[in-house]
Structure formats: C-alpha cells, structure tokens
Design an enzyme around this catalytic site. Structure first.
Site, PDB file in Angstrom:
ATOM      1  N   ALA A  55      12.834   0.451  -1.648  1.00  0.00           N
ATOM      2  CA  ALA A  55      11.421   0.816  -1.795  1.00  0.00           C
ATOM      3  C   ALA A  55      10.446  -0.362  -1.597  1.00  0.00           C
ATOM      4  O   ALA A  55       9.492  -0.249  -0.810  1.00  0.00           O
ATOM      5  CB  ALA A  55      11.222   1.482  -3.153  1.00  0.00           C
ATOM      6  N   ASP A 244      12.960   4.479  -6.549  1.00  0.00           N
ATOM      7  CA  ASP A 244      12.097   4.702  -5.376  1.00  0.00           C
ATOM      8  C   ASP A 244      10.770   5.309  -5.787  1.00  0.00           C
ATOM      9  O   ASP A 244       9.765   5.172  -5.084  1.00  0.00           O
ATOM     10  CB  ASP A 244      12.799   5.595  -4.368  1.00  0.00           C
ATOM     11  CG  ASP A 244      13.944   4.833  -3.730  1.00  0.00           C
ATOM     12  OD1 ASP A 244      15.048   4.834  -4.304  1.00  0.00           O
ATOM     13  OD2 ASP A 244      13.722   4.199  -2.683  1.00  0.00           O
ATOM     14  N   ASN A 254      15.909   7.908  -7.576  1.00  0.00           N
ATOM     15  CA  ASN A 254      16.611   6.777  -6.967  1.00  0.00           C
ATOM     16  C   ASN A 254      17.726   7.332  -6.077  1.00  0.00           C
ATOM     17  O   ASN A 254      17.890   8.554  -5.959  1.00  0.00           O
ATOM     18  CB  ASN A 254      17.167   5.861  -8.064  1.00  0.00           C
ATOM     19  CG  ASN A 254      17.678   4.536  -7.523  1.00  0.00           C
ATOM     20  OD1 ASN A 254      16.966   3.859  -6.764  1.00  0.00           O
ATOM     21  ND2 ASN A 254      18.884   4.157  -7.869  1.00  0.00           N
TER      22      ASN A 254
HETATM   23  O1  MRU Z   1      17.819   4.679   1.130  1.00  0.00           O
HETATM   24  P1  MRU Z   1      17.546   3.292   0.594  1.00  0.00           P
HETATM   25  O2  MRU Z   1      18.636   2.326   0.869  1.00  0.00           O
HETATM   26  O3  MRU Z   1      16.185   2.793   1.005  1.00  0.00           O
HETATM   27  O4  MRU Z   1      17.495   3.532  -0.969  1.00  0.00           O
HETATM   28  C1  MRU Z   1      17.275   2.428  -1.817  1.00  0.00           C
HETATM   29  C2  MRU Z   1      17.344   2.751  -3.250  1.00  0.00           C
HETATM   30  O5  MRU Z   1      17.545   3.883  -3.648  1.00  0.00           O
HETATM   31  C3  MRU Z   1      17.041   1.629  -4.202  1.00  0.00           C
HETATM   32  O6  MRU Z   1      17.770   1.761  -5.376  1.00  0.00           O
HETATM   33  C4  MRU Z   1      15.541   1.673  -4.522  1.00  0.00           C
HETATM   34  O7  MRU Z   1      14.792   1.636  -3.341  1.00  0.00           O
HETATM   35  C5  MRU Z   1      15.120   0.565  -5.397  1.00  0.00           C
HETATM   36  S1  MRU Z   1      15.075  -0.923  -4.469  1.00  0.00           S
HETATM   37  C6  MRU Z   1      14.552  -2.208  -5.402  1.00  0.00           C
END
Ligand code: MRU
Length: 365
Positions: A55, A244, A254
C-alpha cells in the site's frame, strides 16, 4: 535497508532527472533488477503488474507518476488524466487515492508552469514522510516485542508471525509490520519470524524472506495453512501484519489469508497486531466487510506458479487439471474485534473508533 550490504530504497529519482527508478519486485528473489519508469503509463503499469506493490509504495509510485505525467504536459486536463489513470490501477489500498488526491489538491491551484517542480518536490516529500511514519511504527511497536522478551526470560526467542510482505519492499523504506521486528533485531533481542508464503503470489516466500535474509533476521517460511498449528503449540508469540485499508472503526483489509490468521490467533490467545500508518486509514468507512473494494486478480496467479529451476532459469508451471477454474480475491477483511491493537506512527491503540480518535483527534468526524 541494505541490499548486499548497500543501503537502498524501493523508489528513487533517476540520476538524469528525467525518470524514476524502482526495484522490480516481480523478479525477486531470483534476480535483483532495477526498472526505469519514464512516463505515467509506465508508472501505472508498474503498479498494475505489481513491479511495485504494498500500500505505501503504491501511493509513493502514484505521486511520482503524477510528476512524470506533468513533465509531458502540465495542463489541467493532463493532471486530471494522470489522476484517473493511476487511480484505476488497483482498487483496494487507500494509500493510492490518498496520494493522488493530495497531489491534485496541491498542484491544481498552481499555474501549469510551476507544477512540474512542485510535483517532484511533493513526490520526494511523500517518500520522506513514508520513511518517517514507518520509523514511528518501529518505535511504537518495539515495546511489544520487548515485553514478550522480558516475560519469556533471558535468552528466549520472540517468535513473530507475519503474512504477505509488509516489509521495506512494500514501503519506501523500513516497512510497517517488519519495522518493530527490525528495531528489535537492532536492539539485540532474539527475534525469529514465521513467514507465511502467501499464496497465490507468494509475497512472503519471495519478498519477506528475501528482505529478512538481507537484514540477517532469522526466519522460517511456512505454508499458509501452518500458522494455526504453530499457534496451538505455543510457537507464535505475536502476529504482526500490514494493512491496505483500515476503517475508522478499526476493521482491517489486508492480503487474503490475514483473516484466517486472525481467527486462529483469537482462538489461541495470541496477540494479533496490525501495523497501520495513517495514510492507510480510510476515515470515511465504518464497515470493512461491506465497504472496502476487494481486488479480483487474474486467475492465472492461482493456476500457475513461477520458480527457479536447477539450471538457474525461472520458469512458470501449471498446477491445475485441464478445465478446472480458479478464482483470485486478493484481499480479505479482519473485523476489529479480532485485532489486539493497531500500531500507528503515533503509538498503539485499540482497533476501534475511540482508539483511533484518541491518536488522531483531528480526523474525528
Ligand atoms: O497485493 P500486494 O502485494 O500489494 O498486497 C500487499 C499487502 O497486502 C500488504 O500487507 C499491505 O499493503 C501492507 S504494506 C506495508
């Protein structure tokens, strides 16, 4: 953080001043490749195809994407076009909208000729702020690990379970869920991390394991389904995951699978914390399950798997029988009642409206 002992971030302006460079996360852990983004279209592609992901990094890349767009044409219509193009890349992480709305609010009132320099300055600021937010999360979360280490006694190892990659690769630097872990490791605590592989894209196995390895933090990759078993046997002291999108009431969206870990943690009395920097809080939402848009990604991410062969080449293989369908919801929502606390840059609070209001009174609606 360090890559092969050299300090790096996940995104930075190119030395020639005309582009942005990123670590291409689709190539990790088997190859370390830097990619150049020279246009807003390339920035949008990098987010959509997950060369950058996580995110906070999605938000930071979008801010750089606005700068790239304005370099081509700083007029109102192009600012609006860049905002729309980037916003459409991924639906779930609210940091994307947060960064884009911030860019538009700051840049739209300026005369077009002043926008390019201002957009670059703002993208740099978004990146610096992200690093500082994550340092705040490290400071707020470290005492949780220290308390467990004290309780377990001298020489005991603190076992943390994490899901997906909420490490420095998901941010500009430092990470969110991993920030307290890195702080504990640096403070000399014995920490060990259970890394959920995080099917289907394996952000845990490919990215979290890689970055923990670079930092020298002991870790073990587990199948996603193993966490509940480890918790039943007292082998997980706490869970820390990223987010997220967190609602104003403390529900957390998340990476898919987070919810199942929260259920297992709840059933076993294992503390379940979410590292939540404020740009990932959506103050307009109150019901995570009903209101947060969940990204549906390509079924091919479920039906196929990529990995390194014995000769070093990376290959993709099919997993399913001919004719079987696959579905790929990429996120899930964990209800606030299953969350022990939110670790924010301003401290740890209860996952509820009062807890969040206490730390962010200016956001109270
Ligand atoms: O699909 P992604 O890899 O973008 O998903 C990422 C996540 O779910 C993380 O846990 C979230 O973005 C937190 S990142 C600090």
């Amino acid at each position: 953080m360090n890559v092969a002992g050299r300090p790096m971030r996940t995104i930075w302006p190119a030395a020639d001043g005309a582009a942005v460079e990123i670590i291409d996360q689709t190539r990790l852990p088997h190859a370390f490749v830097v990619a150049r983004l020279g246009t807003v279209e390339e920035a949008a592609h990098a987010i959509r195809a997950m060369l950058v992901r996580g995110a906070p990094l999605i938000g930071a890349t979008a801010a750089w994407g606005v700068w790239l767009a304005l370099q081509q044409d700083p007029a109102d219509a192009n600012l609006a076009r860049a905002h729309a193009l980037l916003l459409a890349t991924r639906p779930t992480a609210v940091n994307l909208r947060w960064a884009l709305d911030r860019c538009r609010a700051h840049l739209a009132p300026l005369p077009p000729a002043a926008r390019i320099a201002a957009a670059r300055e703002l993208a740099m600021l978004v990146c610096e702020e992200d690093v500082n937010l994550n340092r705040g999360i490290a400071a707020a979360g470290l005492p949780l690990l220290e308390a467990i280490a004290r309780r377990k006694g001298a020489g005991a190892v603190v076992n943390v379970l994490t899901h997906c990659n909420a490490g420095w690769l998901a941010t500009v630097d430092v990470g969110t869920a991993t920030a307290p872990i890195y702080a504990a490791h640096a403070a000399g605590l014995k920490v060990h991390v259970w890394v959920d592989e995080t099917r289907p894209r394996n952000q845990g196995a490919s990215l979290t394991a890689w970055e923990l390895g670079q930092a020298g933090v002991p870790h073990t990759v587990i199948a996603d389904n193993a966490g509940g078993h480890l918790m039943q046997h007292g082998r997980v002291d706490l869970v820390i995951v990223g987010t997220d999108r967190t609602t104003a009431t403390g529900d957390v969206c998340n990476k898919v699978g987070t919810y199942l870990k929260a259920l297992a943690a709840h059933d076993n009395g294992v503390p379940f914390y979410v590292a939540a920097p404020s740009p990932s809080i959506d103050w307009a939402l109150r019901d995570g399950v009903r209101e947060i848009p969940i990204e549906e990604r390509d079924a091919r991410e479920v039906s196929h798997l990529a990995g390194r062969l014995a000769d070093g080449t990376v290959a993709t293989v099919a997993l399913l029988p001919e004719g079987s369908r696959a579905a790929n919801p990429a996120f899930d929502v964990t209800a606030a009642r299953l969350i022990t606390g939110l670790i924010t840059e301003r401290g740890v609070c209860a996952a509820n409206a009062a807890g969040l209001r206490g730390l962010f009174p200016e956001k109270a609606g």
